[in-house]
Motif scaffolding. Structure first.
Motif, PDB file in Angstrom:
ATOM      1  N   THR A   1     -31.420  56.632 -30.130  1.00  0.00           N
ATOM      2  CA  THR A   1     -30.620  55.766 -29.267  1.00  0.00           C
ATOM      3  C   THR A   1     -29.428  56.529 -28.696  1.00  0.00           C
ATOM      4  O   THR A   1     -28.910  57.446 -29.325  1.00  0.00           O
ATOM      5  CB  THR A   1     -30.111  54.528 -30.030  1.00  0.00           C
ATOM      6  OG1 THR A   1     -29.429  54.964 -31.213  1.00  0.00           O
ATOM      7  CG2 THR A   1     -31.257  53.614 -30.433  1.00  0.00           C
ATOM      8  N   PRO A   2     -28.957  56.139 -27.497  1.00  0.00           N
ATOM      9  CA  PRO A   2     -27.807  56.823 -26.909  1.00  0.00           C
ATOM     10  C   PRO A   2     -26.516  56.459 -27.633  1.00  0.00           C
ATOM     11  O   PRO A   2     -26.447  55.487 -28.378  1.00  0.00           O
ATOM     12  CB  PRO A   2     -27.801  56.306 -25.464  1.00  0.00           C
ATOM     13  CG  PRO A   2     -28.457  54.965 -25.538  1.00  0.00           C
ATOM     14  CD  PRO A   2     -29.502  55.088 -26.616  1.00  0.00           C
ATOM     15  N   GLY A   3     -25.496  57.259 -27.397  1.00  0.00           N
ATOM     16  CA  GLY A   3     -24.195  57.001 -28.007  1.00  0.00           C
ATOM     17  C   GLY A   3     -23.748  58.161 -28.860  1.00  0.00           C
ATOM     18  O   GLY A   3     -24.314  59.263 -28.817  1.00  0.00           O
ATOM     19  N   ASN A   4     -22.718  57.915 -29.666  1.00  0.00           N
ATOM     20  CA  ASN A   4     -22.159  58.945 -30.533  1.00  0.00           C
ATOM     21  C   ASN A   4     -22.916  59.013 -31.856  1.00  0.00           C
ATOM     22  O   ASN A   4     -23.214  57.982 -32.478  1.00  0.00           O
ATOM     23  CB  ASN A   4     -20.682  58.674 -30.805  1.00  0.00           C
ATOM     24  CG  ASN A   4     -19.821  58.870 -29.571  1.00  0.00           C
ATOM     25  OD1 ASN A   4     -20.133  59.690 -28.708  1.00  0.00           O
ATOM     26  ND2 ASN A   4     -18.740  58.116 -29.480  1.00  0.00           N
ATOM     27  N   TRP A   5     -23.195  60.239 -32.278  1.00  0.00           N
ATOM     28  CA  TRP A   5     -23.842  60.496 -33.560  1.00  0.00           C
ATOM     29  C   TRP A   5     -22.942  61.431 -34.370  1.00  0.00           C
ATOM     30  O   TRP A   5     -22.400  62.404 -33.835  1.00  0.00           O
ATOM     31  CB  TRP A   5     -25.209  61.147 -33.365  1.00  0.00           C
ATOM     32  CG  TRP A   5     -26.242  60.226 -32.789  1.00  0.00           C
ATOM     33  CD1 TRP A   5     -26.388  59.858 -31.486  1.00  0.00           C
ATOM     34  CD2 TRP A   5     -27.267  59.553 -33.518  1.00  0.00           C
ATOM     35  NE1 TRP A   5     -27.441  58.989 -31.347  1.00  0.00           N
ATOM     36  CE2 TRP A   5     -28.007  58.788 -32.580  1.00  0.00           C
ATOM     37  CE3 TRP A   5     -27.640  59.517 -34.861  1.00  0.00           C
ATOM     38  CZ2 TRP A   5     -29.088  58.003 -32.942  1.00  0.00           C
ATOM     39  CZ3 TRP A   5     -28.733  58.732 -35.230  1.00  0.00           C
ATOM     40  CH2 TRP A   5     -29.443  57.988 -34.282  1.00  0.00           C
ATOM     41  N   ARG A   6     -22.795  61.118 -35.638  1.00  0.00           N
ATOM     42  CA  ARG A   6     -22.033  61.977 -36.546  1.00  0.00           C
ATOM     43  C   ARG A   6     -23.023  62.893 -37.252  1.00  0.00           C
ATOM     44  O   ARG A   6     -23.923  62.434 -37.978  1.00  0.00           O
ATOM     45  CB  ARG A   6     -21.264  61.135 -37.554  1.00  0.00           C
ATOM     46  CG  ARG A   6     -20.240  61.922 -38.370  1.00  0.00           C
ATOM     47  CD  ARG A   6     -19.110  62.439 -37.510  1.00  0.00           C
ATOM     48  NE  ARG A   6     -18.016  63.009 -38.333  1.00  0.00           N
ATOM     49  CZ  ARG A   6     -17.061  63.778 -37.831  1.00  0.00           C
ATOM     50  NH1 ARG A   6     -17.067  64.082 -36.539  1.00  0.00           N
ATOM     51  NH2 ARG A   6     -16.096  64.246 -38.618  1.00  0.00           N
ATOM     52  N   LEU A   7     -22.896  64.199 -37.034  1.00  0.00           N
ATOM     53  CA  LEU A   7     -23.800  65.185 -37.607  1.00  0.00           C
ATOM     54  C   LEU A   7     -23.174  65.819 -38.842  1.00  0.00           C
ATOM     55  O   LEU A   7     -21.984  66.155 -38.855  1.00  0.00           O
ATOM     56  CB  LEU A   7     -24.112  66.279 -36.582  1.00  0.00           C
ATOM     57  CG  LEU A   7     -25.287  66.043 -35.626  1.00  0.00           C
ATOM     58  CD1 LEU A   7     -25.033  64.821 -34.755  1.00  0.00           C
ATOM     59  CD2 LEU A   7     -25.528  67.273 -34.769  1.00  0.00           C
ATOM     60  N   PHE A   8     -24.004  65.993 -39.873  1.00  0.00           N
ATOM     61  CA  PHE A   8     -23.574  66.643 -41.111  1.00  0.00           C
ATOM     62  C   PHE A   8     -24.485  67.835 -41.354  1.00  0.00           C
ATOM     63  O   PHE A   8     -25.687  67.673 -41.607  1.00  0.00           O
ATOM     64  CB  PHE A   8     -23.628  65.666 -42.285  1.00  0.00           C
ATOM     65  CG  PHE A   8     -22.657  64.525 -42.169  1.00  0.00           C
ATOM     66  CD1 PHE A   8     -21.359  64.627 -42.664  1.00  0.00           C
ATOM     67  CD2 PHE A   8     -23.027  63.341 -41.535  1.00  0.00           C
ATOM     68  CE1 PHE A   8     -20.463  63.589 -42.538  1.00  0.00           C
ATOM     69  CE2 PHE A   8     -22.139  62.285 -41.411  1.00  0.00           C
ATOM     70  CZ  PHE A   8     -20.845  62.413 -41.905  1.00  0.00           C
ATOM     71  N   LEU A   9     -23.907  69.031 -41.265  1.00  0.00           N
ATOM     72  CA  LEU A   9     -24.659  70.268 -41.456  1.00  0.00           C
ATOM     73  C   LEU A   9     -24.308  70.846 -42.820  1.00  0.00           C
ATOM     74  O   LEU A   9     -23.140  71.084 -43.125  1.00  0.00           O
ATOM     75  CB  LEU A   9     -24.316  71.277 -40.357  1.00  0.00           C
ATOM     76  CG  LEU A   9     -25.053  72.615 -40.480  1.00  0.00           C
ATOM     77  CD1 LEU A   9     -26.435  72.515 -39.839  1.00  0.00           C
ATOM     78  CD2 LEU A   9     -24.248  73.743 -39.845  1.00  0.00           C
TER      79      LEU A   9
ATOM     80  N   PHE B   1     -26.049  60.297 -38.142  1.00  0.00           N
ATOM     81  CA  PHE B   1     -25.930  58.843 -38.253  1.00  0.00           C
ATOM     82  C   PHE B   1     -25.278  58.311 -36.973  1.00  0.00           C
ATOM     83  O   PHE B   1     -24.317  58.883 -36.466  1.00  0.00           O
ATOM     84  CB  PHE B   1     -25.096  58.449 -39.474  1.00  0.00           C
ATOM     85  CG  PHE B   1     -25.680  58.925 -40.779  1.00  0.00           C
ATOM     86  CD1 PHE B   1     -26.576  58.143 -41.484  1.00  0.00           C
ATOM     87  CD2 PHE B   1     -25.344  60.176 -41.294  1.00  0.00           C
ATOM     88  CE1 PHE B   1     -27.123  58.581 -42.688  1.00  0.00           C
ATOM     89  CE2 PHE B   1     -25.871  60.617 -42.488  1.00  0.00           C
ATOM     90  CZ  PHE B   1     -26.768  59.821 -43.188  1.00  0.00           C
ATOM     91  N   HIS B   2     -25.797  57.201 -36.500  1.00  0.00           N
ATOM     92  CA  HIS B   2     -25.366  56.629 -35.220  1.00  0.00           C
ATOM     93  C   HIS B   2     -24.135  55.744 -35.387  1.00  0.00           C
ATOM     94  O   HIS B   2     -24.060  54.936 -36.321  1.00  0.00           O
ATOM     95  CB  HIS B   2     -26.516  55.811 -34.625  1.00  0.00           C
ATOM     96  CG  HIS B   2     -26.250  55.298 -33.247  1.00  0.00           C
ATOM     97  ND1 HIS B   2     -26.088  53.960 -32.976  1.00  0.00           N
ATOM     98  CD2 HIS B   2     -26.108  55.946 -32.063  1.00  0.00           C
ATOM     99  CE1 HIS B   2     -25.875  53.796 -31.689  1.00  0.00           C
ATOM    100  NE2 HIS B   2     -25.881  54.978 -31.112  1.00  0.00           N
ATOM    101  N   GLU B   3     -23.173  55.897 -34.489  1.00  0.00           N
ATOM    102  CA  GLU B   3     -21.959  55.091 -34.539  1.00  0.00           C
ATOM    103  C   GLU B   3     -22.286  53.617 -34.298  1.00  0.00           C
ATOM    104  O   GLU B   3     -23.019  53.270 -33.386  1.00  0.00           O
ATOM    105  CB  GLU B   3     -20.958  55.567 -33.482  1.00  0.00           C
ATOM    106  CG  GLU B   3     -19.643  54.793 -33.489  1.00  0.00           C
ATOM    107  CD  GLU B   3     -18.699  55.220 -32.370  1.00  0.00           C
ATOM    108  OE1 GLU B   3     -17.471  55.000 -32.509  1.00  0.00           O
ATOM    109  OE2 GLU B   3     -19.187  55.784 -31.363  1.00  0.00           O
ATOM    110  N   GLY B   4     -21.745  52.760 -35.139  1.00  0.00           N
ATOM    111  CA  GLY B   4     -21.924  51.323 -34.968  1.00  0.00           C
ATOM    112  C   GLY B   4     -22.897  50.706 -35.939  1.00  0.00           C
ATOM    113  O   GLY B   4     -22.606  49.684 -36.561  1.00  0.00           O
TER     114      GLY B   4
END
Length: 318
Positions: free
Chosen positions: A292-300, A259-262
């Motif tokens: 999209t560029p930026g921070n992504w929160r990954l859930f494994l 999921f993308h930050e923001g």
């Protein structure tokens, strides 16, 4: 006899001019024919789709991976498929009555997917052993939940959510119709819901290559670039030793969602490691397309000894 010479000279000039005109017309016709031939050759799918400035609104002959990568990029025709930030796409709609859910207690979220005809869709294809994948994520990318709801005969789905913290949440439905105009097409639709109460925003953890969960260390290798397909490798270890007893989960050894930050844009990172029994790991390959560029929160999510583990880390896409 002397009077015939001027006539001959005039005739010769006239014939010469006529021949010159014929040669000019023939050359022009040949050029036109050549241009038409080149145009015909250039109208093939492969040529027109690869040339800059051509209209890409028609069907492209690009490879599936290229088409998917293009579709996930912002501004492209199929952007909704990539980020999931819309409740509608191609006539399909995610419908739900509840826009507010209670906090601090388990709750049921009921929804339906309607098709272009306005009727509830009841036929869905299997995707990683399930007909519906349902996700919930808070606006600060905490509280991740991944569920597989049950569908009633009338097409109403019920997702049993665990306790939700106060704040703004987004819920996603990921599915593939088994009939109708969208048959075989992957959809990700979403809606926002609010949970009343005092909402304290949690800062997003800084990008990191590894994290720990339940005694396991999860490490991600790869340099994802926004809008491009890129391989990622996830390694699982415990007590400093590689883990080789991963059990299948949803027809794979690990399920990875981002999921993308923001804006909480959605990205599903597809596993490519073949399942060969209860001995997966330590390295797992994924096909990543972060739009999209930026921070992504990954859930494994991965399973060992019958227990499901969920590891989370932040990854930056350039």
């Amino acid at each position: 006899m002397r009077s015939s010479r001027p006539v001959d000279r005039l005739t010769f000039r006239s014939l010469s001019r006529s021949a010159t005109r014929r040669r000019s017309l023939a050359a022009a016709g040949a050029a036109t024919a050549l241009a038409l031939a080149l145009t015909a050759c250039g109208s093939s799918d492969d040529s027109s789709s690869s040339m800059p400035g051509m209209d890409h609104g028609a069907k492209s002959s690009a490879s599936p991976s290229t088409s998917q990568a293009m579709g996930d990029m912002p501004g492209m025709e199929h952007a909704a498929t990539g980020n999931g930030l819309s409740a509608t796409q191609d006539g399909y709609r995610l419908s739900a009555k509840d826009s507010t859910l209670p906090s601090g207690e388990p709750t049921a979220y009921r929804f339906a997917v309607t098709g272009p005809d306005g009727k509830a869709v009841t036929r869905f294809a299997l995707d990683q052993t399930k007909r519906m994948h349902f996700y919930a994520i808070r606006s600060d990318l905490t509280g991740f939940q991944h569920l597989h709801p049950a569908m009633a005969a009338d097409g109403t789905w019920t997702a049993g959510l665990a306790s939700l913290a106060p704040g703004s949440w987004r819920v996603f439905a990921s599915f593939t119709p088994a009939a109708g105009s969208g048959k075989g097409q992957d959809f990700v639709l979403s809606r926002t819901v609010s949970v009343p109460g005092s909402a304290a925003k949690n800062p997003l953890p800084a990008p990191a290559r590894s994290t720990q969960v339940d005694g396991y260390t999860v490490t991600v290798k790869g340099e994802p670039m926004a809008g491009m397909a890129h391989p990622l490798t996830v390694s699982v270890a415990k007590d400093g030793k590689p883990v080789t007893d991963l059990q299948p989960y949803l027809d794979t050894y690990a399920h990875l969602t981002a999921f993308h930050e923001g804006d909480a844009a959605f990205a599903h990172l597809h596993p490519t490691t073949k399942v060969t029994g209860d001995h997966g790991g330590p390295d797992l390959a994924f096909h990543a397309e972060l739009p999209t560029p930026g921070n992504w929160r990954l859930f494994l999510q991965f399973r060992t000894g019958g227990t499901l583990h969920t590891a989370a880390l932040t990854l930056r896409a350039g």
